[in-house]
Every structure is written in structure tokens, then in C-alpha cells.
Design a protein around this motif. Structure first.
Motif, PDB file in Angstrom:
ATOM      1  N   MET A 169       0.916  -1.309   0.202  1.00  0.00           N
ATOM      2  CA  MET A 169      -0.010   0.321   0.662  1.00  0.00           C
ATOM      3  C   MET A 169       0.941   0.965   0.346  1.00  0.00           C
ATOM      4  SD  MET A 169      -2.632  -1.145  -0.854  1.00  0.00           S
ATOM      5  CE  MET A 169      -4.092  -1.903   0.078  1.00  0.00           C
ATOM      6  N   PRO A 170       1.468   1.284   0.965  1.00  0.00           N
ATOM      7  CA  PRO A 170       2.884   2.666   0.955  1.00  0.00           C
ATOM      8  C   PRO A 170       3.426   2.678  -0.278  1.00  0.00           C
ATOM      9  CG  PRO A 170       3.471   1.024   2.767  1.00  0.00           C
ATOM     10  CD  PRO A 170       2.307   0.471   1.762  1.00  0.00           C
ATOM     11  N   GLY A 171       3.826   2.029  -1.544  1.00  0.00           N
ATOM     12  CA  GLY A 171       4.294   2.130  -2.083  1.00  0.00           C
ATOM     13  C   GLY A 171       3.535   2.360  -3.684  1.00  0.00           C
ATOM     14  N   ASN A 172       2.519   1.915  -3.558  1.00  0.00           N
ATOM     15  CA  ASN A 172       1.317   2.526  -4.525  1.00  0.00           C
ATOM     16  C   ASN A 172       0.813   3.826  -4.222  1.00  0.00           C
ATOM     17  OD1 ASN A 172       1.475  -0.200  -5.140  1.00  0.00           O
ATOM     18  ND2 ASN A 172      -0.345  -0.665  -4.406  1.00  0.00           N
ATOM     19  N   VAL A 173       0.638   4.490  -2.506  1.00  0.00           N
ATOM     20  CA  VAL A 173       0.558   5.374  -2.233  1.00  0.00           C
ATOM     21  C   VAL A 173       1.587   6.023  -3.012  1.00  0.00           C
ATOM     22  CG1 VAL A 173      -0.565   6.920  -0.500  1.00  0.00           C
ATOM     23  CG2 VAL A 173      -0.785   5.073  -0.439  1.00  0.00           C
ATOM     24  N   LYS A 174       2.563   6.240  -3.057  1.00  0.00           N
ATOM     25  CA  LYS A 174       4.126   7.465  -2.848  1.00  0.00           C
ATOM     26  C   LYS A 174       4.341   7.224  -4.382  1.00  0.00           C
ATOM     27  CE  LYS A 174       6.797   4.764  -0.338  1.00  0.00           C
ATOM     28  NZ  LYS A 174       7.832   5.134   0.631  1.00  0.00           N
ATOM     29  N   ASN A 175       4.413   5.992  -5.555  1.00  0.00           N
ATOM     30  CA  ASN A 175       3.744   5.830  -6.456  1.00  0.00           C
ATOM     31  C   ASN A 175       3.245   6.949  -7.040  1.00  0.00           C
ATOM     32  OD1 ASN A 175       6.428   4.696  -6.416  1.00  0.00           O
ATOM     33  ND2 ASN A 175       5.537   2.551  -7.046  1.00  0.00           N
ATOM     34  N   ALA A 176       2.002   6.817  -6.748  1.00  0.00           N
ATOM     35  CA  ALA A 176       0.601   7.562  -7.613  1.00  0.00           C
ATOM     36  C   ALA A 176       1.135   9.320  -6.919  1.00  0.00           C
ATOM     37  CB  ALA A 176      -0.520   7.212  -6.453  1.00  0.00           C
ATOM     38  N   ILE A 177       1.390   9.597  -6.225  1.00  0.00           N
ATOM     39  CA  ILE A 177       1.205  11.082  -5.421  1.00  0.00           C
ATOM     40  C   ILE A 177       2.967  11.663  -6.283  1.00  0.00           C
ATOM     41  CG2 ILE A 177       2.512  12.292  -4.020  1.00  0.00           C
ATOM     42  CD1 ILE A 177       0.772  10.492  -1.829  1.00  0.00           C
ATOM     43  N   THR A 178       3.621  11.047  -6.522  1.00  0.00           N
ATOM     44  CA  THR A 178       5.528  11.435  -6.887  1.00  0.00           C
ATOM     45  C   THR A 178       5.014  10.972  -9.273  1.00  0.00           C
ATOM     46  OG1 THR A 178       6.094   9.000  -7.237  1.00  0.00           O
ATOM     47  CG2 THR A 178       6.452  10.604  -5.278  1.00  0.00           C
ATOM     48  N   GLY A 179       4.102  10.018  -8.808  1.00  0.00           N
ATOM     49  CA  GLY A 179       3.144  10.593 -10.707  1.00  0.00           C
ATOM     50  C   GLY A 179       2.947  11.301 -11.046  1.00  0.00           C
ATOM     51  N   THR A 180       1.578  11.827 -10.181  1.00  0.00           N
ATOM     52  CA  THR A 180       0.819  12.450 -10.287  1.00  0.00           C
ATOM     53  C   THR A 180       1.700  14.333  -9.735  1.00  0.00           C
ATOM     54  OG1 THR A 180      -1.426  10.806  -9.805  1.00  0.00           O
ATOM     55  CG2 THR A 180      -1.659  13.456 -10.190  1.00  0.00           C
ATOM     56  N   PHE A 181       1.926  14.429  -8.884  1.00  0.00           N
ATOM     57  CA  PHE A 181       2.441  16.281  -8.559  1.00  0.00           C
ATOM     58  C   PHE A 181       3.942  16.189  -8.455  1.00  0.00           C
ATOM     59  CE2 PHE A 181      -0.893  13.509  -5.648  1.00  0.00           C
ATOM     60  CZ  PHE A 181      -2.270  15.228  -6.335  1.00  0.00           C
ATOM     61  N   HIS A 182       3.929  17.225  -9.190  1.00  0.00           N
ATOM     62  CA  HIS A 182       5.327  17.482  -8.982  1.00  0.00           C
ATOM     63  C   HIS A 182       5.945  18.046  -7.703  1.00  0.00           C
ATOM     64  CE1 HIS A 182       5.096  18.744 -13.416  1.00  0.00           C
ATOM     65  NE2 HIS A 182       4.556  19.323 -13.043  1.00  0.00           N
ATOM     66  N   SER A 183       5.544  18.064  -6.712  1.00  0.00           N
ATOM     67  CA  SER A 183       6.111  18.432  -5.445  1.00  0.00           C
ATOM     68  C   SER A 183       4.423  18.321  -4.501  1.00  0.00           C
ATOM     69  CB  SER A 183       6.564  19.652  -4.912  1.00  0.00           C
ATOM     70  OG  SER A 183       6.236  21.052  -5.121  1.00  0.00           O
ATOM     71  N   VAL A 184       5.184  17.758  -3.640  1.00  0.00           N
ATOM     72  CA  VAL A 184       4.158  17.166  -2.198  1.00  0.00           C
ATOM     73  C   VAL A 184       4.021  18.427  -0.786  1.00  0.00           C
ATOM     74  CG1 VAL A 184       2.405  16.439  -0.663  1.00  0.00           C
ATOM     75  CG2 VAL A 184       2.505  16.066  -3.184  1.00  0.00           C
ATOM     76  N   SER A 185       3.597  19.662  -0.148  1.00  0.00           N
ATOM     77  CA  SER A 185       3.704  20.647   0.639  1.00  0.00           C
ATOM     78  C   SER A 185       3.319  19.364   1.722  1.00  0.00           C
ATOM     79  CB  SER A 185       3.177  21.551   1.099  1.00  0.00           C
ATOM     80  OG  SER A 185       3.342  22.477   2.484  1.00  0.00           O
ATOM     81  N   LEU A 186       4.808  19.261   2.674  1.00  0.00           N
ATOM     82  CA  LEU A 186       4.380  19.012   3.864  1.00  0.00           C
ATOM     83  C   LEU A 186       3.257  19.066   5.028  1.00  0.00           C
ATOM     84  CD1 LEU A 186       8.471  17.590   4.813  1.00  0.00           C
ATOM     85  CD2 LEU A 186       7.202  16.959   3.170  1.00  0.00           C
ATOM     86  N   LYS A 187       3.158  20.715   4.777  1.00  0.00           N
ATOM     87  CA  LYS A 187       1.691  20.371   5.857  1.00  0.00           C
ATOM     88  C   LYS A 187       1.288  19.717   5.202  1.00  0.00           C
ATOM     89  CE  LYS A 187       1.613  25.473   4.884  1.00  0.00           C
ATOM     90  NZ  LYS A 187       1.882  26.793   4.440  1.00  0.00           N
ATOM     91  N   HIS A 188       0.437  19.872   3.337  1.00  0.00           N
ATOM     92  CA  HIS A 188      -0.549  19.525   3.631  1.00  0.00           C
ATOM     93  C   HIS A 188      -0.763  17.404   3.146  1.00  0.00           C
ATOM     94  CE1 HIS A 188      -1.200  22.835   2.720  1.00  0.00           C
ATOM     95  NE2 HIS A 188      -0.752  24.133   1.968  1.00  0.00           N
ATOM     96  N   VAL A 189       0.025  17.026   3.900  1.00  0.00           N
ATOM     97  CA  VAL A 189       0.571  15.453   3.246  1.00  0.00           C
ATOM     98  C   VAL A 189      -0.602  14.290   4.196  1.00  0.00           C
ATOM     99  CG1 VAL A 189       1.915  13.561   3.942  1.00  0.00           C
ATOM    100  CG2 VAL A 189       2.807  15.605   3.179  1.00  0.00           C
ATOM    101  N   PRO A 190      -1.181  15.091   4.969  1.00  0.00           N
ATOM    102  CA  PRO A 190      -2.389  14.754   5.522  1.00  0.00           C
ATOM    103  C   PRO A 190      -3.730  14.401   4.592  1.00  0.00           C
ATOM    104  CG  PRO A 190      -1.751  15.672   7.622  1.00  0.00           C
ATOM    105  CD  PRO A 190      -0.541  15.968   6.454  1.00  0.00           C
TER     106      PRO A 190
END
Length: 307
Positions: free
Chosen positions: A241-262
């Protein structure tokens, strides 16, 4: 799951009147109820699109007090945004949402984060039970500095999967940010999110023993590192699950602000836990949105990491 096709969606929510009617019945399934005095007799002031109570004369709009409050975006675009966020296997970026529904980037960003906030609020109070797999993970981009544990540019979170049957099929998932992998953090999470008596399978990380203080039964497996550890049958889903989530996030967004990660994690959690009911997910998210307090832009931007 087949979900709801785009033609079917447009047939059901293609006009402003259809979307307005859908929201009305989702907010007031038994007819209008005044939020001030509970009276059901009202008149509609069409010029202002508000409902006036005959008893206390309070005027209430369809979206007041909800996540849609004060919006100037047509409801058809809100429903289309909900469709795009719920019916796809992966997420959609604010830039892509801007192009898909025809709004400015700032508007698309606010709409997306408001809907993700609804998902976050909905998932918060739910508990997992039975046999549970738990693991530690990080999310964040590569930057110079300290790598691995304790890296300032990465947000730590725990991945938790409730499984069922001899094959340990995944039922529900939780992805929750933590301030660090410490016993106090795991104890706090377990008391809030795990049912007493649950069996918690982990990789032997010391902090996971803290689930005992929440009335759960920890079963640590000290596995090998590398591929063999990942393929250990006791951690099949919590490693996947975490691998799928991280791959999906990095494949969709250029960057993710840490304060919005939740919020980003809550989006994947929300979709996964409702993967067998894709066809009614639009109405379910709209229903919860009508019961989620307004989230002004300044609060969306100020959000902090909170497990």
C-alpha cells in the motif's frame, strides 16, 4: 469495479438544476429544516437562492455552513471535481483539475483541498479491528541533507491495513502522519484508531509494542532487509500500500507540501476504503461535504501535519 461512466455522470449531474436538486435532497432528505429553530415551513426567495423560515425568519442558503459555503463556482463544476477525485484510481493534480473543469489554478487548488479535507474529516474517527498489519514509511521529495530517518524534508507516517481470512485479504486502510516513530505517538494513534483486542503485526520496530497500552496484541516479526523483507507474507499488504501511494503521488504531483501531506494521504485512504462502492461515492462525498464546516483559504494554507 466499474464505477460511474462519464456519460452516466453527465446524464445525472449535467445541469445546474440537477446538481442543486441533488444537494438539496442530500442536505435535507426529509425536506428543508431551519438550522436555527428546526421549523420545516419555509418559503424560497428565488432572487437570492435562499430559504426563509416562516417561524424565525432566518434565511439559509443551500451551501451555508458547509464545505461549499460562499462558493462562486457553479455546482456542475463542483460535482465534476468530485467525480474526477473519486472515480480515478490515482489522484488528479490541481493543474489538471484546472484544465478539466475550466477554472483558475487557485480555484482548482482550493476546491481540491477542500474536498480532500472532507475526506480527512470523514476518516478520522473510524477504527480498525481484527488482524492488522502496521509499518513505518516516509513521504517527501529528495533534497540535500540528512537522508533516511530524521530527514527534515520528509514526513513520517504509518501505514495500517486491516486484513481478513486465511489469505489476509485487505479490507480497510489507514495512512496517518506522526511526528516520529516513538512509543508515545503509536500509543496515541492506537487508542484513537484501533479497537481493543486487535492483533497488530509489525516488523519488530520497538515503538509498535506501544499498541499494548491501547489493549491490542502486538506480534513482531523481525524480517530480513531488502526484497526478502518486503515479500514476507506477514507484511504483504502493508508493504504494498505505501509503495502504491507514494508512486501515485510522485507520478501525479510535481511536489507535495509537507504540511498538506495528511490530506493527500486521506484522499487515497478514502478511495481505497470505498473501492467496492464507486458508483455512489459521488453522493457520499457530497453528503459529507454538506456536513463539514467551511474551510476558508487561509486555513487551507495554514494546515499543519497532524496524525
Amino acid at each position: 469495479q466499474k464505477g460511474l461512466s462519464l456519460p452516466k455522470f453527465l446524464e445525472k449531474y449535467g445541469t445546474e438544476e440537477q446538481c442543486y436538486s441533488a444537494l438539496f435532497h442530500l442536505r435535507w432528505p426529509d425536506g428543508f429544516v431551519c438550522p436555527e429553530c428546526g421549523n420545516k415551513i419555509y418559503c424560497k426567495i428565488k432572487s437570492r437562492k435562499v430559504y426563509q423560515c416562516h417561524r424565525c425568519h432566518r434565511q439559509t442558503s443551500l451551501t451555508s455552513g458547509t464545505i461549499f459555503a460562499a462558493t462562486k463556482v457553479p455546482l456542475t463544476k463542483w460535482f465534476l471535481a468530485i467525480y474526477l477525485l473519486t472515480q480515478r484510481k490515482t489522484s488528479v493534480s490541481a493543474l489538471q483539475l484546472k484544465r478539466d473543469i475550466g477554472v483558475s489554478y487557485n480555484t482548482a487548488w482550493k476546491m481540491k483541498h477542500k474536498l480532500m479535507q472532507v475526506m480527512l474529516e470523514r476518516e478520522k474517527g473510524k477504527k480498525l479491528s481484527g488482524r492488522i498489519e502496521i509499518d513505518d514509511a516516509y513521504i517527501g521529495g529528495e533534497r540535500p541533507g540528512k537522508p533516511g530517518r530524521g530527514a527534515a524534508h520528509k514526513a513520517p507516517f504509518i501505514a495500517v491495513v486491516e486484513t481478513e481470512g486465511e489469505e489476509h485479504r485487505p479490507q480497510r486502510m489507514q495512512l496517518r502522519t506522526v511526528s516520529g516513530f516513538r512509543s508515545a505517538e503509536i500509543e496515541r494513534y492506537a487508542k484513537m484508531s484501533l479497537e481493543v483486542g486487535s492483533i497488530v503485526v509489525s516488523d519488530g520496530l520497538a515503538c509498535f509494542k506501544a499498541v499494548e497500552k491501547a489493549g491490542c496484541h502486538p506480534i513482531p516479526f523481525v524480517s530480513e532487509g531488502g526484497r526478502k523483507g518486503v515479500e514476507h507474507p506477514s507484511f504483504k499488504w502493508v508493504n504494498t500500500m505505501p509503495g502504491n501511494v507514494k508512486n501515485a503521488i510522485t507520478g501525479t504531483f510535481h511536489s507535495v507540501s509537507l504540511k498538506h501531506v495528511p490530506r493527500y494521504l486521506a484522499e487515497f485512504e478514502y478511495r481505497f476504503n470505498r473501492r467496492y462502492r464507486l458508483d455512489d461515492m459521488i453522493e457520499r462525498l457530497a453528503y459529507v461535504g454538506l456536513r463539514t464546516p467551511p474551510m476558508p483559504y487561509r486555513f487551507l494554507r495554514m494546515a499543519e501535519i497532524d496524525g
